[in-house]
Motif scaffolding. Structure first.
Motif, mmCIF file in Angstrom:
data_model
loop_
_atom_site.group_PDB
_atom_site.id
_atom_site.type_symbol
_atom_site.label_atom_id
_atom_site.label_comp_id
_atom_site.label_asym_id
_atom_site.label_seq_id
_atom_site.Cartn_x
_atom_site.Cartn_y
_atom_site.Cartn_z
ATOM 1 N N PRO A 115 4.167 18.428 -8.332
ATOM 2 C CA PRO A 115 4.734 17.714 -9.651
ATOM 3 C C PRO A 115 5.953 17.154 -9.323
ATOM 4 N N ARG A 116 6.896 17.735 -8.153
ATOM 5 C CA ARG A 116 8.099 17.145 -8.227
ATOM 6 C C ARG A 116 7.868 15.743 -7.703
ATOM 7 N N ASP A 145 -3.917 8.533 -16.178
ATOM 8 C CA ASP A 145 -4.801 8.376 -15.317
ATOM 9 C C ASP A 145 -4.156 7.712 -14.144
ATOM 10 N N PRO A 146 -4.286 8.118 -12.870
ATOM 11 C CA PRO A 146 -3.463 7.526 -11.769
ATOM 12 C C PRO A 146 -3.928 6.165 -11.481
ATOM 13 N N ASP A 181 0.862 -1.279 -0.080
ATOM 14 C CA ASP A 181 -0.092 -0.057 0.026
ATOM 15 C C ASP A 181 0.841 1.388 0.068
ATOM 16 N N ALA A 182 1.961 1.273 0.778
ATOM 17 C CA ALA A 182 2.730 2.480 0.795
ATOM 18 C C ALA A 182 3.455 2.734 -0.494
ATOM 19 N N ALA A 183 3.858 1.848 -1.082
ATOM 20 C CA ALA A 183 4.799 2.064 -2.444
ATOM 21 C C ALA A 183 3.628 2.188 -3.274
ATOM 22 N N ILE A 184 2.275 1.633 -3.577
ATOM 23 C CA ILE A 184 1.108 2.247 -4.477
ATOM 24 C C ILE A 184 0.792 3.602 -4.047
ATOM 25 N N ALA A 185 0.834 4.049 -3.151
ATOM 26 C CA ALA A 185 0.846 5.329 -2.918
ATOM 27 C C ALA A 185 1.556 6.475 -3.543
ATOM 28 N N VAL A 186 2.912 6.140 -3.577
ATOM 29 C CA VAL A 186 4.075 6.751 -3.803
ATOM 30 C C VAL A 186 3.895 6.886 -5.617
ATOM 31 N N SER A 245 -0.391 10.778 -10.516
ATOM 32 C CA SER A 245 -1.219 11.933 -10.492
ATOM 33 C C SER A 245 -0.672 13.322 -10.758
ATOM 34 N N ALA A 246 0.572 13.380 -10.066
ATOM 35 C CA ALA A 246 1.353 14.688 -10.508
ATOM 36 C C ALA A 246 1.913 14.816 -11.623
#
Length: 418
Positions: free
Chosen positions: A58-59, A90-91, A11-16, A22-23
């Motif tokens: 965006p960074r 698309d994220p 889950d943590a890596a997916i969030a990154v 998305s950015a």
């Protein structure tokens, strides 16, 4: 359905990665975060994911990534999910792009992998050329290097030059077991995301949900695979794979002397060969038939001299794949043996920790009573040494024999004795 739906325990890596996709979508093009020397990308581990997800910046997107994690943690699956999100813009990805990426047929996706022992320099040079093409239909052109740890130093230097000055809208995603498997100059030019080992429960749930495996069998497969997703799937869906694993453990527990150690090593090599053959044989035949069809040859038709070089090249590639598959099969056996003697040691120490191979607990207890904890630790060290030796091209038979001598157990021996 989100492109991340079939991933588990990360889950943590997916969030990154979702935040980065998305950015990238919001910014309209990639934005690369540079270090003080103007080259290195910011290094971020999966543990920073909540901050990445929360900051709409965006960074959080960069041109080159390194996904690290133990075998079976889902490195390549996560890489392709991220690729899908980037290409689709698309994220969460979209279904048409997901299908094409899954089939490795999307025009904006390029994959660099190897079924041999190393990635060749020529292959890296070829894919570097492809990286300079503008995206055809997607927002980005994505290049996935599945086995970045199999690059030699010379090969790595070819890739390094590309990472220093990447083309616009091209994203590199490298996969390796650890950052230490890559040269320092490449590590300084990628953003690293470290994966964790998924839990047995997470892997079992994935097998039930994705593959329709019975929950009891799914739990056992996930446990015996030690949360290796690919191996858990194979154990859950292939009776022969389960039988070969069971025989491996039974043979190891039956080593009583140097003579039986030698015979057991020979049989383990046969098991590894059978396992490798089961994986590669059908695929080899399909590849050959496809190659013959593409050359306009009917089944059974003699191969004209002008076309023999192409068939020979295919056969050479299949031989290299067979060599790697055999090595992988031997390594799987050693990993299974490590779980066996880990269980033996836990019983000797009365640790109260769940066993990996609890279905054979009576045999494990007998083995625990026939040697000391120090002997079990020595066997675990010998297994790791055998893996290192085989990786260094020592004859597998010799490495296995030396390892199994340390695993000798004699019924009736006092536990306090060696």
């Amino acid at each position: 359905m989100s492109v991340w739906s079939e991933l588990t325990g990360q889950d943590a890596a997916i969030a990154v990665f979702r935040a980065a996709a998305s950015a990238s979508t919001r910014s309209g093009s990639r934005s690369v975060e540079r270090s003080a020397d103007g080259h290195g990308a910011d290094e971020r581990s999966a543990e920073t994911a909540p901050d990445a997800a929360a900051g709409a910046d965006p960074r959080t997107m960069t041109h080159s990534w390194l996904i690290t994690g133990p075998p079976g943690s889902g490195r390549s699956n996560l890489a392709y999910a991220f690729a899908t999100a980037l290409i689709a813009g698309d994220p969460d990805g979209d279904e048409p792009t997901r299908i094409q990426v899954e089939a490795r047929s999307h025009p904006d996706l390029h994959v660099l992998t190897t079924e041999g022992v190393i990635i060749k320099v020529a292959d890296v040079r070829d894919i570097v050329k492809r990286s300079h093409y503008a995206p055809s239909v997607g927002r980005h052109r994505v290049i996935v290097v599945e086995d970045a740890d199999r690059m030699t130093e010379q090969t790595s230097n070819v890739l390094l030059k590309e990472l220093e000055e990447p083309p616009e809208r091209t994203v590199w995603i490298l996969c390796a077991p650890s950052e230490a498997d890559l040269i320092p100059t490449i590590r300084s030019r990628v953003r690293s995301v470290r994966l964790q080992v998924p839990s047995v429960a997470d892997v079992a749930e994935l097998l039930v949900r994705r593959d329709g495996v019975d929950p009891v069998l799914a739990e056992r497969a996930a446990r015996e695979a030690q949360s290796h997703i690919g191996m858990a799937h194979r154990l859950a869906t292939n009776e022969e794979a389960r039988s070969r694993r069971a025989e491996t453990l039974r043979l190891a527990l039956g080593v009583r002397s140097s003579a039986t150690a030698v015979m057991t090593a020979s049989r383990l090599l046969e098991i590894a060969g059978d396992d490798a053959k089961a994986i590669t044989e059908l695929r080899d035949q399909e590849e050959r038939e496809h190659a013959l069809r593409s050359l306009g040859l009917a089944p059974g038709q003699a191969i004209p001299p002008a076309l023999r070089s192409q068939i020979k090249a295919l056969e050479d590639e299949q031989k290299r794949r067979a060599t790697r598959s055999l090595r992988d099969g031997i390594d799987r056996i050693l990993v299974d043996l490590a779980s066996l003697y880990r269980d033996v040691l836990l019983l000797q120490l009365e640790a109260g920790v769940q066993l990996v191979n609890r279905e054979i607990e009576p045999e494990l207890r007998a083995a625990a009573a026939s040697a000391s904890p120090a002997r079990s630790l020595a066997t675990l060290d010998a297994i790791q040494l055998a893996r290192t030796r085989i990786e260094g091209n020592v004859a597998p038979a010799l490495a296995l024999e030396a390892m199994l001598v340390s695993a000798i157990r004699r019924p009736g021996t006092e536990r306090g004795a060696a």
